[in-house]
Write a protein that holds these residues in place. Structure first.
Motif, PDB file in Angstrom:
ATOM      1  N   VAL A 210       0.741  -1.175   0.051  1.00  0.00           N
ATOM      2  CA  VAL A 210      -0.023   0.004   0.086  1.00  0.00           C
ATOM      3  C   VAL A 210       0.951   1.359   0.102  1.00  0.00           C
ATOM      4  O   VAL A 210       0.627   2.271  -0.765  1.00  0.00           O
TER       5      VAL A 210
ATOM      6  N   PHE B  92      -2.161  -2.858  -7.940  1.00  0.00           N
ATOM      7  CA  PHE B  92      -3.361  -3.413  -6.908  1.00  0.00           C
ATOM      8  C   PHE B  92      -3.658  -4.829  -6.803  1.00  0.00           C
ATOM      9  O   PHE B  92      -3.740  -5.398  -5.812  1.00  0.00           O
TER      10      PHE B  92
ATOM     11  N   TYR C 296      -1.068  -6.374  -4.589  1.00  0.00           N
ATOM     12  CA  TYR C 296      -1.488  -5.836  -3.170  1.00  0.00           C
ATOM     13  C   TYR C 296      -2.401  -6.940  -2.645  1.00  0.00           C
ATOM     14  O   TYR C 296      -2.289  -7.625  -1.698  1.00  0.00           O
ATOM     15  N   VAL C 297      -3.348  -7.232  -3.697  1.00  0.00           N
ATOM     16  CA  VAL C 297      -4.456  -8.420  -3.142  1.00  0.00           C
ATOM     17  C   VAL C 297      -3.708  -9.557  -3.227  1.00  0.00           C
ATOM     18  O   VAL C 297      -4.001 -10.304  -1.929  1.00  0.00           O
TER      19      VAL C 297
ATOM     20  N   PHE D 279      -1.752  -9.912   0.024  1.00  0.00           N
ATOM     21  CA  PHE D 279      -2.424  -9.801   1.269  1.00  0.00           C
ATOM     22  C   PHE D 279      -3.052 -11.369   1.661  1.00  0.00           C
ATOM     23  O   PHE D 279      -3.111 -11.777   2.734  1.00  0.00           O
TER      24      PHE D 279
ATOM     25  N   GLU E 280       5.344  -8.714  -5.907  1.00  0.00           N
ATOM     26  CA  GLU E 280       5.198  -7.690  -7.124  1.00  0.00           C
ATOM     27  C   GLU E 280       6.238  -7.955  -8.186  1.00  0.00           C
ATOM     28  O   GLU E 280       5.577  -7.736  -9.436  1.00  0.00           O
TER      29      GLU E 280
END
Lengths: 208, 208, 208, 208
Positions: free
Chosen positions: B22, B47, B50-51, B54, B97
């Motif tokens: 984030v 995004f 990130y998902v 997580f 990433e």
């Protein structure tokens, strides 16, 4: 499974997310005092975003705190609702900064609104899942308190949807709706910050 | 040594690592609404990373949580297995990433796979070390639960090795394997989030 | 004053400081696979700094954990020794990065060494202050365990001073000394991770 | 509502905010040793800001810790005073960096002073609210201890206002006042770090 680790993870995530916008604030490099004053003034959307984000996250944290106060244990579903909830929460600083810079454009309002809806829906699901048939909650908790929480979360989600809809007409109306909803929530948290059942229990534990 | 400080450190590290991606998201600087929309769309790999990050970290955290739930105390070896484990966990956002941007190249898959293997091997070692001869676990824990956890961690490590091998043939197969494994793990965590022994104990403690 | 809040603050600070160097790692922007491979290879001093920093902080955290395990309560002096200690700990990633990039220059070794000395001296002071006359420690703790901890912290400080001195002759000797000391500490933490007194107590509490 | 979650959130936020200025420190990129030395020396305002910020936050954390030690439970008002307090605390690194770079200009002093006043006023409000009519505090706590805390917070706020006023005459006087106040607070925290009532209770709990 006890809920204490969900609480620790939750508090860690909220602590980081609350201070996230502070990381953006850097002292301006200037050569005279008037320039310093002007540059600091020019940073006002960042300061505003920080305050809004902190208050909104404060409200959400309070509600989640309030919910976990009555949840006696956790299971797999509840755990994952929480992880999804944290994922949504960590987006709040991003969407808040977006709305504080581009509040006249519906794109910013829509994204902010979706984030808000997702948060309230996940809180509602947690509340519903934990309380349905007394699955995870304290036995002594009153049904009234649960209904109250559910009404708040449903209300927050509905108001956010209405605000999204109005963003295509006039974004000021949307912002007004968000402001009213969060102000109402702050008042609610301040006035009734606690469930009686657990509170009484906590008193007994610490006194006894 | 009690395990409570390992838990606090663990939750702190997961909270930071989960929100790490984030920190990369910054509101684009634009002059009109269409540009804002396009720039936000162009951020989709961030995004997505990130998902994924997580969810993966959520799975790993759940398994670690599950493991520490049955570990009654800690010692020097167990402590260091955990510190090594945290070191591996903190790399997940970086490798995620990497894979989300360069998923067609085997270099990215190999690095992601090594990170994954290291994590599962360390979880397996913790599980084996804690349970061998009942060294650190609750006395009442069933051998079946431990065997189950060990099978999951071994399975995760093996699947990651297979995915690494396939990356030299076709990286899509590797990604498919990772996706299936993590989806299966999410389902597992959701369906059987808890050990019965400790759970019963926790109930007793909180009710009594 | 209980020590639980010092522990929570401590774990939070270590969690951040341990993951600090990860924040520096960003996925390189490249156009072909060979370039990605080369750019990742070129990042090796950052990866190395991360691993060294994590291990060093892991050792320090383990010792502090070990110390607080026998400290029964806190007072004003002990609180401030801890705050000063955290201030020194938060510098470790900075000095580790410095030494991993400029290991041939005595300036980097000296700064790293001073950071190391300050950390061990503060740990020694905490240990001495808490145990002198049984001021803050568990009554049942053996004097031998305290003497052992004090010897470790004094040894770490002395070895760091020797390493600083050698940096003006040959920086490789300094680095060798640091490596030996930390390797010895890892072995020590792994082999004797716990005090018997508190451990026995913890067992009793959780079994009873 | 128990206060344990406020404490965890508080410790998480202080941990991040204390290490915030460390995030600004990056190893300089240089080509020879003299340049490294000079660039590190040129970073002294950042190092100084880090130390000041850590000490000031250490003092505030100690007082908050001291206050929550005697607060037995929480309610909605107390929760929100804390959230506002955290919002003010998270600004300390920013205003500290401002004052350490522009200490000759009253604008920096005024902003720093306002931050300081806001913090002390919020601590005073928490203290007053919790203790008025024994609302949230331990029953056994002596009125003298509460009066002492209130006097400290009122004193801190008043001294900050005086320092703001002097900034229009001579900023050195303002800085001297802040330095004296924080030095006095460090001495106070070190000398009397604890309330007797809770301390005795904690001893009993851990010994029994």
């Amino acid at each position: 499974m006890r809920t204490n680790r969900i609480e620790t993870l939750c508090d860690g995530i909220f602590a980081i997310v609350m201070t996230l916008l502070v990381l953006n604030l850097s002292v301006p490099v200037v050569t005279d005092e008037a320039e310093l004053f002007n540059k600091l003034l020019a940073m006002w959307p960042k300061f505003l975003a920080y305050v809004i984000s902190f208050v909104v996250l404060g409200v959400i944290w309070s509600f989640h705190h309030r919910l976990l106060d009555v949840v006696r244990k956790s299971d797999g579903w509840f755990l994952w609702m929480n992880i999804c909830f944290f994922m949504v929460v960590a987006f709040v600083p991003f969407t808040t900064e977006l709305i504080s810079e581009y509040r006249h454009w519906s794109a910013a309002i829509v994204i902010y609104g979706i984030n808000s809806v997702a948060g309230f829906v996940l809180l509602y699901c947690q509340c519903w899942y934990a309380s349905a048939g007394g699955r995870l909650v304290e036995k002594c908790i009153e049904a009234k308190s649960i209904r109250e929480l559910k009404a708040i979360f449903a209300g927050g989600a509905l108001a956010s949807i209405v605000a999204i809809a109005f963003s295509f007409v006039n974004t000021n109306i949307s912002i007004f709706i968000f402001a009213v909803v969060y102000a109402a929530f702050v008042v609610f948290v301040v006035m009734r910050g606690t469930f009686n059942a657990r509170d009484a229990q906590a008193d007994t534990k610490q006194d006894g």
